[in-house]
Scaffold this motif. Structure first.
Motif, PDB file in Angstrom:
ATOM      1  N   ASP A 254       1.054  -1.518  -0.028  1.00 31.81           N
ATOM      2  CA  ASP A 254       0.049   0.112   0.075  1.00 31.81           C
ATOM      3  C   ASP A 254       0.930   1.372  -0.067  1.00 31.81           C
ATOM      4  OD1 ASP A 254      -1.597   2.226   0.311  1.00 31.81           O
ATOM      5  OD2 ASP A 254      -2.816   2.012   2.734  1.00 31.81           O
ATOM      6  N   PRO A 255       0.937   2.138  -1.000  1.00 30.58           N
ATOM      7  CA  PRO A 255       1.547   3.230  -0.802  1.00 30.58           C
ATOM      8  C   PRO A 255       1.906   4.476   0.499  1.00 30.58           C
ATOM      9  CG  PRO A 255       0.543   2.602  -2.987  1.00 30.58           C
ATOM     10  CD  PRO A 255       0.504   2.339  -2.261  1.00 30.58           C
ATOM     11  N   GLU A 256       0.493   4.253   0.173  1.00 29.59           N
ATOM     12  CA  GLU A 256       0.297   4.896   1.937  1.00 29.59           C
ATOM     13  C   GLU A 256       0.467   4.392   2.853  1.00 29.59           C
ATOM     14  OE1 GLU A 256      -0.858   8.034   2.187  1.00 29.59           O
ATOM     15  OE2 GLU A 256      -1.527   8.445  -0.235  1.00 29.59           O
ATOM     16  N   GLY A 257       1.194   2.752   2.635  1.00 29.88           N
ATOM     17  CA  GLY A 257       1.168   2.398   4.407  1.00 29.88           C
ATOM     18  C   GLY A 257       2.797   2.251   4.217  1.00 29.88           C
ATOM     19  N   VAL A 258       3.914   2.905   3.000  1.00 25.45           N
ATOM     20  CA  VAL A 258       4.838   3.436   3.336  1.00 25.45           C
ATOM     21  C   VAL A 258       5.101   4.498   4.681  1.00 25.45           C
ATOM     22  CG1 VAL A 258       7.156   4.219   2.099  1.00 25.45           C
ATOM     23  CG2 VAL A 258       5.435   2.894   0.896  1.00 25.45           C
ATOM     24  N   ASP A 259       4.590   5.696   4.823  1.00 26.44           N
ATOM     25  CA  ASP A 259       4.731   6.341   5.627  1.00 26.44           C
ATOM     26  C   ASP A 259       3.973   6.063   6.766  1.00 26.44           C
ATOM     27  OD1 ASP A 259       5.730   8.337   3.947  1.00 26.44           O
ATOM     28  OD2 ASP A 259       3.897   9.089   3.454  1.00 26.44           O
ATOM     29  N   PHE A 260       2.865   5.083   6.858  1.00 26.99           N
ATOM     30  CA  PHE A 260       2.256   4.746   8.366  1.00 26.99           C
ATOM     31  C   PHE A 260       3.081   4.426   8.753  1.00 26.99           C
ATOM     32  CE2 PHE A 260      -0.972   1.738  10.900  1.00 26.99           C
ATOM     33  CZ  PHE A 260      -1.734   3.102  11.033  1.00 26.99           C
ATOM     34  N   GLY A 261       3.623   2.644   7.929  1.00 22.98           N
ATOM     35  CA  GLY A 261       4.352   2.139   8.501  1.00 22.98           C
ATOM     36  C   GLY A 261       5.533   2.190   9.270  1.00 22.98           C
ATOM     37  N   ARG A 262       6.648   3.328   8.857  1.00 24.30           N
ATOM     38  CA  ARG A 262       7.583   4.106   9.103  1.00 24.30           C
ATOM     39  C   ARG A 262       7.123   4.892  10.510  1.00 24.30           C
ATOM     40  NH1 ARG A 262       8.600   7.877   5.772  1.00 24.30           N
ATOM     41  NH2 ARG A 262       7.208   9.585   7.262  1.00 24.30           N
ATOM     42  N   GLU A 263       6.094   5.374  10.577  1.00 31.33           N
ATOM     43  CA  GLU A 263       5.302   5.915  11.857  1.00 31.33           C
ATOM     44  C   GLU A 263       5.003   5.101  12.742  1.00 31.33           C
ATOM     45  OE1 GLU A 263       6.431   9.341  11.967  1.00 31.33           O
ATOM     46  OE2 GLU A 263       7.571   8.932  10.147  1.00 31.33           O
ATOM     47  N   ARG A 264       4.422   4.117  12.789  1.00 32.03           N
ATOM     48  CA  ARG A 264       4.148   3.411  13.568  1.00 32.03           C
ATOM     49  C   ARG A 264       5.377   2.651  14.461  1.00 32.03           C
ATOM     50  NH1 ARG A 264       1.687   1.474  17.618  1.00 32.03           N
ATOM     51  NH2 ARG A 264       1.073  -1.216  17.272  1.00 32.03           N
ATOM     52  N   ALA A 265       6.553   2.689  13.047  1.00 36.94           N
ATOM     53  CA  ALA A 265       7.732   1.730  13.915  1.00 36.94           C
ATOM     54  C   ALA A 265       8.277   2.829  14.491  1.00 36.94           C
ATOM     55  CB  ALA A 265       8.716   1.179  12.639  1.00 36.94           C
ATOM     56  N   VAL A 266       8.455   4.594  14.410  1.00 39.03           N
ATOM     57  CA  VAL A 266       8.652   5.158  15.106  1.00 39.03           C
ATOM     58  C   VAL A 266       8.438   5.441  16.179  1.00 39.03           C
ATOM     59  CG1 VAL A 266       9.543   7.915  15.271  1.00 39.03           C
ATOM     60  CG2 VAL A 266       9.847   6.767  13.360  1.00 39.03           C
ATOM     61  N   VAL A 281      12.296  13.338   7.773  1.00 41.43           N
ATOM     62  CA  VAL A 281      11.990  12.154   7.537  1.00 41.43           C
ATOM     63  C   VAL A 281      13.158  12.185   6.080  1.00 41.43           C
ATOM     64  CG1 VAL A 281      10.696  10.275   5.415  1.00 41.43           C
ATOM     65  CG2 VAL A 281      10.371  11.198   8.057  1.00 41.43           C
ATOM     66  N   LEU A 282      13.847  11.800   5.141  1.00 39.42           N
ATOM     67  CA  LEU A 282      14.215  12.063   4.354  1.00 39.42           C
ATOM     68  C   LEU A 282      13.259  11.029   2.810  1.00 39.42           C
ATOM     69  CD1 LEU A 282      17.963  10.272   5.625  1.00 39.42           C
ATOM     70  CD2 LEU A 282      17.745  12.641   4.075  1.00 39.42           C
ATOM     71  N   LYS A 283      12.759  11.969   2.069  1.00 41.76           N
ATOM     72  CA  LYS A 283      11.583  11.429   1.013  1.00 41.76           C
ATOM     73  C   LYS A 283      12.524  11.892  -0.314  1.00 41.76           C
ATOM     74  CE  LYS A 283       7.751  11.815   4.328  1.00 41.76           C
ATOM     75  NZ  LYS A 283       6.637  12.648   3.906  1.00 41.76           N
ATOM     76  N   ALA A 284      12.395  10.764  -1.172  1.00 40.39           N
ATOM     77  CA  ALA A 284      12.719  10.626  -2.768  1.00 40.39           C
ATOM     78  C   ALA A 284      11.296  10.385  -3.371  1.00 40.39           C
ATOM     79  CB  ALA A 284      14.052  10.250  -3.179  1.00 40.39           C
ATOM     80  N   GLY A 285      11.397  10.633  -4.799  1.00 40.70           N
ATOM     81  CA  GLY A 285      10.240  10.149  -5.397  1.00 40.70           C
ATOM     82  C   GLY A 285       8.847  10.282  -5.031  1.00 40.70           C
ATOM     83  N   ARG A 286       7.390   9.701  -5.774  1.00 36.14           N
ATOM     84  CA  ARG A 286       6.337  10.363  -5.177  1.00 36.14           C
ATOM     85  C   ARG A 286       5.445   8.743  -5.317  1.00 36.14           C
ATOM     86  NH1 ARG A 286       4.743  13.933  -9.811  1.00 36.14           N
ATOM     87  NH2 ARG A 286       3.962  12.612 -10.245  1.00 36.14           N
ATOM     88  N   LYS A 287       4.455   9.191  -4.163  1.00 35.62           N
ATOM     89  CA  LYS A 287       4.098   7.375  -4.335  1.00 35.62           C
ATOM     90  C   LYS A 287       2.889   7.398  -5.796  1.00 35.62           C
ATOM     91  CE  LYS A 287       3.206   9.143   0.558  1.00 35.62           C
ATOM     92  NZ  LYS A 287       2.353   9.595   1.258  1.00 35.62           N
ATOM     93  N   PRO A 288       3.040   6.217  -5.369  1.00 32.44           N
ATOM     94  CA  PRO A 288       2.501   6.115  -6.704  1.00 32.44           C
ATOM     95  C   PRO A 288       0.898   6.158  -7.595  1.00 32.44           C
ATOM     96  CG  PRO A 288       2.933   3.422  -6.154  1.00 32.44           C
ATOM     97  CD  PRO A 288       3.508   4.989  -5.125  1.00 32.44           C
ATOM     98  N   THR A 289       0.083   6.432  -6.326  1.00 33.48           N
ATOM     99  CA  THR A 289      -1.232   6.624  -6.585  1.00 33.48           C
ATOM    100  C   THR A 289      -1.551   8.123  -5.546  1.00 33.48           C
ATOM    101  OG1 THR A 289      -1.782   5.774  -4.380  1.00 33.48           O
ATOM    102  CG2 THR A 289      -2.434   4.457  -7.028  1.00 33.48           C
ATOM    103  N   PRO A 290      -1.012   9.109  -6.427  1.00 35.74           N
ATOM    104  CA  PRO A 290      -1.178  10.791  -6.022  1.00 35.74           C
ATOM    105  C   PRO A 290      -2.944  10.999  -6.536  1.00 35.74           C
ATOM    106  CG  PRO A 290      -0.610   9.896  -8.853  1.00 35.74           C
ATOM    107  CD  PRO A 290      -0.828   9.208  -8.029  1.00 35.74           C
ATOM    108  N   SER A 291      -3.838  10.295  -6.562  1.00 34.43           N
ATOM    109  CA  SER A 291      -5.340  10.551  -6.715  1.00 34.43           C
ATOM    110  C   SER A 291      -6.000   9.577  -6.373  1.00 34.43           C
ATOM    111  CB  SER A 291      -5.882  11.734  -8.106  1.00 34.43           C
ATOM    112  OG  SER A 291      -5.484  10.877  -9.253  1.00 34.43           O
TER     113      SER A 291
END
Lengths: 685, 343
Positions: A254-266, A281-291
């Motif tokens: 889940d593209p939204e899970g990338v941030d959610f999972g990281r913050e849950r771990a933090v 957070v160091l970020k690069a690129g874009r989530k593949p489902t913008p809209s």
């Protein structure tokens, strides 16, 4: 996958009994294969099987969402604490060089970690899911993976050289020593995470040993990313390495899970591992489902596909429970918004399945189609196959089904020439690489097996395709064919005497077969085959349809056969073209027949077929039938010669033949046959 | 001589005559009873010494006996000569019969015939397709992306090529390929049933073979619903397994159908109570099925807005094993005659 029901209770209410929930999940397509009580962890584990279209179910949160959809229990998400005042990750650089392989990459720095033992509660949950506790840092990343479905990786930040994280293709011949202790040689199609000097992880598959966290680790670099499913799959297959992470990335996280999972771990790192200092957070690129994708669904479409009338509120309720936010355009039309974790929902038909699945397939009534009859296309080859099976079973033959893939080596040793054959590139058994061009090997092997099992005879056949390679671009040819093998005693019970099945038995079977099919003009003419000894080509008119013979000693010895089996092969694909469209009735003869016998002694090497043809020719249409009724050697017959006896039936279709007429004709036939074949002519009856 | 003596003789002669089998025995009988010194002839002599008041009635009875024996003897003689006059052999009805050689149709073929037969009666037509296929028919047209994990369920044998520029062919890993071939060639309405060999490089054990048989079904016309799929498959399974058969449709995933289902029947071995064959679940998984995915229609050039269909597939070996109680799939390809003879 193992699911801890205790863990599920963090997110949903499980109204007992658990068997009921398991049954409901199964009937919603999330199959619970087993329910395992695990009193040692005060838990009950569901062993679930998850289809490839539902990667969102590969986590406890995902399964909880489904339970909410079918039970409407409400859903509580895991707690994620947001701490606004984070520090900049001083001096760290992130460089995303391969955005196709990794559309979105994030990482953050966690300082002052105290890596030690994991609390029992977390250990128990991991154990229930089949994971061994390693150390707190690794356990937290695994815990978040099983909880949210987002794979994470923690590097020991002090071992990452140059404070640099680069996402790039591997260099050719670059080597990574992975966490499983093995060294993997990489290629440019693989995606790696690298530091200033070297690859430190195989992206989405496994981390490297050189940056592995240990009890001495103080600072962590925590990675959470969206790796492209195809890239991960390709690398995982190529290097032969699959992990909990690659399994999920391959199926799409889940593209939204990338941030959610990281913050849950933090959150967990702060809570359990003493971490105080967390970087931006160091970020690069874009989530593949913008809209967010929106799909229209109408009640009419649901009803049309399922064939059942539904209430609009039923449909609405299912969609809402699935988190699809249905918005009514009018009472029977909705626009739904697809959440980021449901990439499998792309079209309205996918929503129809959701409605059917969650309301229950058992709610859809059974109806029978009412349709007019349709035209049926005849299949002459299939009809011929079925007639052949029935005839041969009636004639005492056993149908066999054997592998189309055979061992080319033993086939060649048996004397078969391999040309234009089709081979398998990735055989399962080293030996079974050849798509068979003949039934010989298969049937010989069946015979051998039965002989070993104590059978004294076997008459067997198989109907299947034989394969031949054509040009490089055309598909190989598949020719529907019939193979027959007969060997051993022809048994007559206590009446005896027994004798062995041979060439002539098999030929007789084929003659009857042709007769029953209404195929006229079949001829067996001598022709050598490398794997047969004494053999004939079978033709119908001018067309060759197969062959028949006695297997050569090379065959007997290759399969260790007891006797000399008779073998035949017929191309049904060719034979079917020679079948008469309908059998035509011939008027029965109205005039009497007269039988006369003729005995001759001829040279051993003379083919009886020639005499039979000559007799017919000389009979000028008055010989309705010639039958060879005896063939003998020895006794009064000189060496190198054989005695033969024919019975001829003289009959005219137009009139009664006079007895003198028959006698005269018979004498002429007898005389000329004797002269032509140098036969000593014994008597005329 | 007295009436009793006469009666005894009559009974004795009668029963002997019936037991005689050959003309020689009949002749012996004639001499013994009716000849010049025969028992009956002798009684005529004895008649002379009988009391005169009985002589008349005894004489009459004696004449009757003589005539009746002569007549019956004649009857037996002509009966024997009609049967060729040969001596009648002793027939032992318990001697084993001489059996003609009798072969068998392979149990897999029998199972295929049963299944296709049921569907043919329901208006389906048998279709076949090649075993050597391309990636298009085995994967692409069936909406199975080449680089997706859904392909893992369809592990596939490929043919050898001489150079990397040639594209290899593959051995079909499912009979769903026939759906595509038929739809490309014909227009709806379609009702087909396609049996055939399929190949997967699986490890061989009691329940896996690298070559096995599947039957694929397809029905397409303007409006073929999921509800009809349920109706047709339940009807089929009742015909195959008995009128009491219960079914269960369980949501599943196949790339070429949407909605998709696995179809279970109540375990007929334990009556749904749970046994080793059904893994204690009381249900046996028998078929995969679903409504044809619109993406498949697009691949064959049908307009998904105008046609609807359903498809299903089943494993022939599995059904034959369940129906006949065969526990090892390898038996089918071994062709042990002791096995084949049982079907």
């Amino acid at each position: 996958m193992k699911i801890s029901t205790n863990w599920l209770k963090d997110f949903v209410t499980l109204a007992p009994p658990l068997e009921r929930i398991a049954e409901k999940l199964t009937l919603a397509g999330l199959e619970v294969k087993r329910i395992e009580p695990r009193p040692e962890w005060k838990d009950t584990v569901f062993e679930v099987e998850i289809t490839t279209n539902r990667p969102d179910w590969l986590s406890h949160l995902g399964v909880a969402r489904e339970i909410h959809a079918i039970e409407n229990t409400g859903l509580k998400l895991p707690s994620v604490e947001t701490v606004p005042d984070r520090l900049p990750p001083s001096g760290w650089k992130l460089d995303l060089k391969e955005a196709e392989g990794c559309p979105y990459y994030t990482a953050c720095l966690l300082e002052g970690v105290q890596n030690g033992p994991t609390p029992d509660g977390m250990q128990n949950r991991l154990a229930a899911c089949g994971l061994r506790s390693i150390n707190l840092v690794v356990d937290i990343t695994n815990y978040v993976l099983l909880e949210t479905g987002q794979p994470l990786h923690a590097f020991d930040a002090d071992l990452v050289r140059g404070r640099e994280v680069i996402v790039r293709r591997a260099k050719s011949q670059e080597v990574l020593a992975a966490l499983d202790g093995k060294r993997y040689e990489l290629s440019s199609g693989d995606l790696v995470i690298a530091d200033h000097d070297r690859a430190i992880a195989l992206a989405g598959v496994m981390g490297g040993q050189e940056t592995e966290v240990s009890v001495r680790t103080r600072n962590l670099l925590l990675e959470s990313a969206f790796f492209d499913p195809r890239w991960v799959r390709k690398t995982s297959i190529r290097v032969g390495l699959s992990s909990e992470s690659s399994y999920r990335f391959e199926r799409r996280v889940d593209p939204e899970g990338v941030d959610f999972g990281r913050e849950r771990a933090v959150t967990l790192f702060r809570e359990l591992a003493g971490v105080r200092r967390v970087s931006h957070v160091l970020k690069a690129g874009r989530k593949p489902t913008p809209s967010k994708l929106k799909i229209h669904l109408s009640l009419a479409e649901v009803e049309k596909i399922l064939g059942v009338a539904m209430k609009p509120h039923q449909v609405h309720s299912v969609l809402a429970r699935l988190g699809l936010e249905p918005r009514n355009e009018n009472p029977e039309n909705w626009v739904v918004t697809i959440p980021s974790y449901r990439a499998d929902l792309e079209r309205s038909v996918d929503l129809v399945e959701e409605v059917a699945r969650v309301s229950g397939y058992d709610k859809i009534p059974e109806t029978l189609p009412e349709r007019p009859p349709v035209e049926v296309h005849p299949s002459p080859i299939r009809d011929l196959e079925e007639r052949t099976r029935d005839f041969l079973a009636g004639a005492g033959f056993f149908e066999t089904v054997t592998s189309s893939l055979i061992n080319p080596v033993s086939f060649e040793r048996a004397g078969f020439e391999l040309k234009d054959t089709v081979r398998i590139h990735n055989p399962i058994h080293e030996e079974l690489t050849l798509l068979r061009p003949s039934f010989l090997a298969s049937l010989a092997e069946v015979l051998a097996g039965n002989e070993r099992a104590g059978e004294r005879s076997a008459a067997i056949f198989e109907i299947a395709s034989l394969y031949r390679r054509k040009s490089k671009t055309e598909a190989p040819e598949e020719e529907k064919s019939l193979g027959l093998l007969a060997s051993g005693e022809r048994r007559t019970g206590w009446k005896g005497p027994h004798r062995n099945l041979d060439y002539y038995d098999l030929k007789g079977v084929l003659e009857s077969y042709f007769e029953i099919l209404g195929i006229k003009g079949s001829a067996f003419s001598p022709q050598p085959f490398s794997f047969l000894e004494g053999s004939a080509r079978i033709c119908v008119g001018k067309e060759a349809v197969g062959f028949l013979g006695v297997v050569a000693p090379s065959v007997t010895s290759e399969w260790d056969l007891r006797g000399r089996a008779a073998f035949a092969e017929i191309s049904l694909a060719r034979l079917v073209r020679l079948l008469p469209s309908e059998k035509k009735f011939e008027a029965l003869p109205r005039f009497p027949a007269a039988e006369r016998d003729l005995s001759l002694v001829v040279a051993e090497g003379l083919q009886i077929g020639e005499i039979l043809e000559e007799i017919k020719r000389l009979g000028r249409g008055q010989v309705r039938n010639v039958e060879l009724f005896d063939l003998f050697r020895g006794g009064r017959v000189p060496k190198g010669q054989k005695g033969v006896a024919f019975r001829m039936t003289y009959q005219s279709l137009e009139r009664t033949l006079l007895s003198e007429e028959v006698q005269l004709l018979h004498e002429t036939v007898a005389r000329e046959v004797s002269e032509k074949f140098g036969a000593s002519f014994q008597n005329i009856k | 001589m007295n009436p009793e003596e006469l009666q005894n003789l009559a009974r004795e002669a009668q029963s002997r005559l019936e037991s005689l089998q050959t003309p020689a025995q009949l002749e012996e009988f004639r001499i013994a009873y009716l000849g010049r010194k025969g028992k009956v002839t002798c009684l005529f002599e004895a008649l002379k010494t009988a009391p005169s008041e009985e002589r008349r009635t005894l004489g009459q009875k004696l004449n009757e006996l003589k005539n009746s024996l002569e007549e019956k003897l004649k009857g037996r003689q002509s009966g024997l000569s009609a049967s060729g006059g040969r001596e009648k052999e002793f027939l032992d009805p318990t001697l084993p019969g001489i059996r003609p050689a009798s072969g068998r149709i392979h149990p897999l073929t029998q199972t295929i015939r049963r299944i296709t037969g049921i569907f043919e009666r329901l208006g389906f037509e048998v279709a076949e397709g090649p075993e050597i296929e391309t990636e298009f028919y085995n994967f692409t047209a069936l909406n199975i992306p080449l680089d997706h994990p859904s392909r893992d369920a369809f592990a596939t044998f490929y043919t050898q090529v001489d150079s990397p520029r040639e594209s290899p062919f593959l051995l079909r890993s499912q009979t769903s390929t026939v759906q595509i071939r038929v739809m490309q060639k014909r227009k709806p309405p379609l009702r087909i049933i396609a049996p055939g060999r399929v190949y997967r490089p699986d490890r061989v054990d009691a329940s896996h073979a690298f070559m096995f048989h599947q039957i694929e079904g397809l029905m397409v016309d303007e409006r073929t619903t999921f509800s009809e799929l349920k109706g047709v498959l339940h009807l089929f399974l009742r015909q195959l397994l008995g009128p009491e058969t219960k079914i269960r449709f369980r949501p599943h995933f196949f790339p070429f159908t949407e909605p998709s289902a696995e179809v279970d029947v109540n375990c007929f071995l334990c009556d749904g109570r749970g046994c080793s064959v059904c893994g204690g679940k009381g249900w046996l998984e028998l078929l995969g099925a679903g409504s044809v995915d619109p993406a498949v229609f697009e691949q064959v050039g049908y307009d998904p807005k105008r046609v609807q269909g359903f498809a299903f597939g089943l494993g022939v070996e599995r059904i034959a094993m369940l129906m006949h109680g065969i526990s090892d799939i390898r038996m089918f390809l071994e062709n042990d005659l002791r096995f084949l003879r049982q079907f």
